[in-house]
Write a protein that holds these residues in place. Structure first.
Motif, PDB file in Angstrom:
ATOM      1  N   ALA A  12       0.810  -1.219   0.000  1.00 34.05           N
ATOM      2  CA  ALA A  12       0.000   0.000   0.000  1.00 34.05           C
ATOM      3  C   ALA A  12       0.840   1.265   0.000  1.00 34.05           C
ATOM      4  N   GLY A  13       2.163   1.126   0.009  1.00 33.01           N
ATOM      5  CA  GLY A  13       3.027   2.298   0.098  1.00 33.01           C
ATOM      6  C   GLY A  13       2.942   3.188  -1.133  1.00 33.01           C
ATOM      7  N   LEU A  14       3.347   4.444  -0.958  1.00 28.52           N
ATOM      8  CA  LEU A  14       3.239   5.429  -2.029  1.00 28.52           C
ATOM      9  C   LEU A  14       4.395   5.358  -3.023  1.00 28.52           C
ATOM     10  N   LYS A  23       4.028   7.913  -9.819  1.00 24.77           N
ATOM     11  CA  LYS A  23       2.829   8.752  -9.788  1.00 24.77           C
ATOM     12  C   LYS A  23       1.651   7.994 -10.373  1.00 24.77           C
ATOM     13  N   ALA A  24       1.914   7.179 -11.399  1.00 29.36           N
ATOM     14  CA  ALA A  24       0.838   6.442 -12.064  1.00 29.36           C
ATOM     15  C   ALA A  24       1.008   4.934 -11.984  1.00 29.36           C
ATOM     16  N   ILE A  25       2.214   4.462 -11.641  1.00 28.44           N
ATOM     17  CA  ILE A  25       2.489   3.021 -11.605  1.00 28.44           C
ATOM     18  C   ILE A  25       2.860   2.628 -10.183  1.00 28.44           C
ATOM     19  N   PRO A  26       2.189   1.652  -9.589  1.00 24.70           N
ATOM     20  CA  PRO A  26       2.604   1.202  -8.252  1.00 24.70           C
ATOM     21  C   PRO A  26       4.055   0.737  -8.271  1.00 24.70           C
ATOM     22  N   LYS A  27       4.801   1.054  -7.221  1.00 25.52           N
ATOM     23  CA  LYS A  27       6.215   0.653  -7.191  1.00 25.52           C
ATOM     24  C   LYS A  27       6.346  -0.859  -7.291  1.00 25.52           C
ATOM     25  N   GLU A  28       5.338  -1.600  -6.815  1.00 27.09           N
ATOM     26  CA  GLU A  28       5.382  -3.057  -6.875  1.00 27.09           C
ATOM     27  C   GLU A  28       5.276  -3.586  -8.299  1.00 27.09           C
ATOM     28  N   MET A  29       4.838  -2.734  -9.232  1.00 33.37           N
ATOM     29  CA  MET A  29       4.702  -3.150 -10.625  1.00 33.37           C
ATOM     30  C   MET A  29       5.891  -2.727 -11.479  1.00 33.37           C
ATOM     31  N   GLY A  58      -3.440  -0.086  -1.583  1.00 32.84           N
ATOM     32  CA  GLY A  58      -3.922   1.256  -1.296  1.00 32.84           C
ATOM     33  C   GLY A  58      -4.537   1.843  -2.560  1.00 32.84           C
ATOM     34  N   ARG A  59      -4.692   3.143  -2.582  1.00 29.97           N
ATOM     35  CA  ARG A  59      -5.255   3.802  -3.757  1.00 29.97           C
ATOM     36  C   ARG A  59      -4.316   3.647  -4.944  1.00 29.97           C
ATOM     37  N   ASN A  60      -4.900   3.621  -6.139  1.00 32.18           N
ATOM     38  CA  ASN A  60      -4.142   3.559  -7.398  1.00 32.18           C
ATOM     39  C   ASN A  60      -3.301   2.287  -7.526  1.00 32.18           C
ATOM     40  N   LYS A  61      -3.747   1.188  -6.929  1.00 36.20           N
ATOM     41  CA  LYS A  61      -3.017  -0.074  -7.009  1.00 36.20           C
ATOM     42  C   LYS A  61      -3.770  -1.115  -7.834  1.00 36.20           C
ATOM     43  N   ASN A  62      -4.750  -0.686  -8.608  1.00 35.48           N
ATOM     44  CA  ASN A  62      -5.570  -1.642  -9.350  1.00 35.48           C
ATOM     45  C   ASN A  62      -4.762  -2.483 -10.329  1.00 35.48           C
ATOM     46  N   SER A  63      -3.659  -1.948 -10.814  1.00 35.48           N
ATOM     47  CA  SER A  63      -2.866  -2.698 -11.791  1.00 35.48           C
ATOM     48  C   SER A  63      -2.264  -3.963 -11.180  1.00 35.48           C
ATOM     49  N   ILE A  64      -2.090  -3.992  -9.869  1.00 36.66           N
ATOM     50  CA  ILE A  64      -1.612  -5.220  -9.226  1.00 36.66           C
ATOM     51  C   ILE A  64      -2.661  -6.313  -9.379  1.00 36.66           C
ATOM     52  N   GLU A  65      -3.914  -5.973  -9.070  1.00 39.00           N
ATOM     53  CA  GLU A  65      -5.001  -6.948  -9.223  1.00 39.00           C
ATOM     54  C   GLU A  65      -5.136  -7.378 -10.676  1.00 39.00           C
ATOM     55  N   LYS A 105      -6.809   1.744   4.191  1.00 34.46           N
ATOM     56  CA  LYS A 105      -7.453   3.007   3.844  1.00 34.46           C
ATOM     57  C   LYS A 105      -6.593   4.223   4.177  1.00 34.46           C
ATOM     58  N   GLU A 106      -5.676   4.078   5.138  1.00 29.46           N
ATOM     59  CA  GLU A 106      -4.766   5.167   5.485  1.00 29.46           C
ATOM     60  C   GLU A 106      -3.346   4.618   5.541  1.00 29.46           C
ATOM     61  N   PRO A 107      -2.342   5.394   5.100  1.00 24.28           N
ATOM     62  CA  PRO A 107      -0.948   4.936   5.137  1.00 24.28           C
ATOM     63  C   PRO A 107      -0.359   5.058   6.539  1.00 24.28           C
ATOM     64  N   LEU A 108      -0.734   4.130   7.411  1.00 27.52           N
ATOM     65  CA  LEU A 108      -0.364   4.218   8.820  1.00 27.52           C
ATOM     66  C   LEU A 108       0.808   3.320   9.200  1.00 27.52           C
ATOM     67  N   GLY A 109       1.497   2.745   8.220  1.00 27.23           N
ATOM     68  CA  GLY A 109       2.685   1.973   8.524  1.00 27.23           C
ATOM     69  C   GLY A 109       2.523   0.480   8.327  1.00 27.23           C
ATOM     70  N   LEU A 110       3.665  -0.216   8.377  1.00 21.30           N
ATOM     71  CA  LEU A 110       3.684  -1.657   8.123  1.00 21.30           C
ATOM     72  C   LEU A 110       2.858  -2.422   9.148  1.00 21.30           C
ATOM     73  N   GLY A 111       2.954  -2.052  10.410  1.00 22.09           N
ATOM     74  CA  GLY A 111       2.175  -2.749  11.435  1.00 22.09           C
ATOM     75  C   GLY A 111       0.686  -2.671  11.140  1.00 22.09           C
ATOM     76  N   HIS A 112       0.230  -1.491  10.757  1.00 18.03           N
ATOM     77  CA  HIS A 112      -1.189  -1.316  10.448  1.00 18.03           C
ATOM     78  C   HIS A 112      -1.579  -2.095   9.194  1.00 18.03           C
ATOM     79  N   ALA A 113      -0.684  -2.167   8.208  1.00 17.41           N
ATOM     80  CA  ALA A 113      -0.979  -2.941   6.992  1.00 17.41           C
ATOM     81  C   ALA A 113      -1.185  -4.414   7.329  1.00 17.41           C
ATOM     82  N   VAL A 114      -0.326  -4.949   8.184  1.00 23.60           N
ATOM     83  CA  VAL A 114      -0.478  -6.347   8.615  1.00 23.60           C
ATOM     84  C   VAL A 114      -1.787  -6.522   9.379  1.00 23.60           C
ATOM     85  N   TRP A 115      -2.088  -5.612  10.253  1.00 24.13           N
ATOM     86  CA  TRP A 115      -3.313  -5.686  11.058  1.00 24.13           C
ATOM     87  C   TRP A 115      -4.553  -5.634  10.155  1.00 24.13           C
TER      88      TRP A 115
END
Length: 300
Positions: A12-14, A23-29, A58-65, A105-115
């Motif tokens: 979910a990171g920016l 800006k338009a491509i998720p870093k994971e892609m 997170g937002r703008n990550k649809n290309s992963i799916e 829904k919010e970029p609150l960190g790795l711990g929150h992403a796991v939770w």
């Protein structure tokens, strides 16, 4: 059969280190040669014996799916043009593993992403694989950790020694050496700015028990104002053993520009279809490197 069957990939990171590309491509892609970074992580989970995978987006990550979904139009076009090899590559990606998605829904960190993935995991041990750490190894790094978990039935994290000058870039862990590559962890610090307890960096592979969710839920924001998984792991040591394992393999930190470039160069050399031409090209670079260094005023 391992007791660990589910895994989480936080994605979910920016990706601000790779702006403007991200800006338009998720870093994971972003591709390593011609394969998106996140596919290497998914393939490690599959090779390790994981059955179900959840990607926290997170937002703008649809290309992963979209990447891991079926693309009937593309498959039909490849089939009509008799591009059988490419067609098989596309189908193989879609059939890798059952993948589920949840939105952070919010970029609150790795711990929150796991939770955020707690309902998918339930009351089972699970794996976490960070999407910006590619580990090349004969036995997948995650599989190495799963074997430790199956023997110890307690949480375990992957560790790697790093230069002391770089410990401030990582979460680090220290403890008591046990045997072989295994240690019992009692202290963890996220990106230490003062004296670090060790130079053993936590490198983005974890096997965790579901107790971690209760500990994350009660955490106050830590370093960077985020919910840090490292802080929850420190609390976990009060309730159960936490092991560290010096994995065998080669780490590429593709969340950094240098690590990303290194991965592209070295993974291209591993490709039978690219090796000869790529090797010959790299051998021509010594003169170009000297000319570029003179141009930009770099010495040494």
């Amino acid at each position: 059969m391992s007791k660990v069957k589910k895994a989480i990939i936080p994605a979910a990171g920016l990706g601000t280190r790779f702006l403007p590309a991200t800006k338009a491509i998720p870093k994971e892609m972003l591709p390593i040669v011609d394969v998106p970074t996140i596919q290497y992580i998914v393939e490690e989970a599959v090779r390790s014996g994981i059955y179900d995978l959840i990607i926290v987006t997170g937002r703008n990550k649809n290309s992963i799916e979209n990447h891991f979904d079926y693309n009937h139009e593309l498959e039909s076009a490849l089939e009509e043009n008799k591009k059988e090899e490419l067609l098989q590559i596309v189908k193989d990606v879609s059939n890798l593993i059952d993948i589920h998605y949840v939105r952070q829904k919010e970029p609150l960190g790795l711990g929150h992403a796991v939770w955020s993935a707690r309902k998918f995991i339930g009351n089972e041990p699970f794996a976490v694989l960070l999407g910006d750490m590619i580990i090349d190894s004969d036995v997948p790094c995650l599989r190495q950790l799963m074997d430790v978990y199956d023997a110890k039935e307690s949480s375990v994290i992957a560790l790697q020694p790093v230069p002391w000058s770089e410990v401030h870039k990582y979460g680090v862990a220290s403890g008591t050496y046990l045997t072989g590559r295994l240690s019992s962890i009692d202290q963890l610090v996220e990106k230490p700015q003062a004296k670090a307890p060790s130079n053993h960096a936590i490198v983005g592979r974890y096997i965790l028990t579901p107790r971690i969710f209760d500990l994350i839920r009660g955490l106050a924001p830590g370093r960077g104002g985020e919910i840090q998984l490292t802080d929850a792991l420190q609390q976990l040591t009060r309730y159960e053993p936490l092991f560290g394992y010096l994995y065998e393999g080669r780490l590429y930190d593709v969340g950094t520009k240098l690590g990303f470039l290194q991965a592209n160069v070295e993974f291209a050399l591993k490709r039978e279809d690219l090796y000869s031409e790529w090797r010959d090209y790299l051998l021509t670079l010594s003169g170009e490197l000297e000319r570029t260094a003179n141009k930009i005023g770099v010495t040494g």
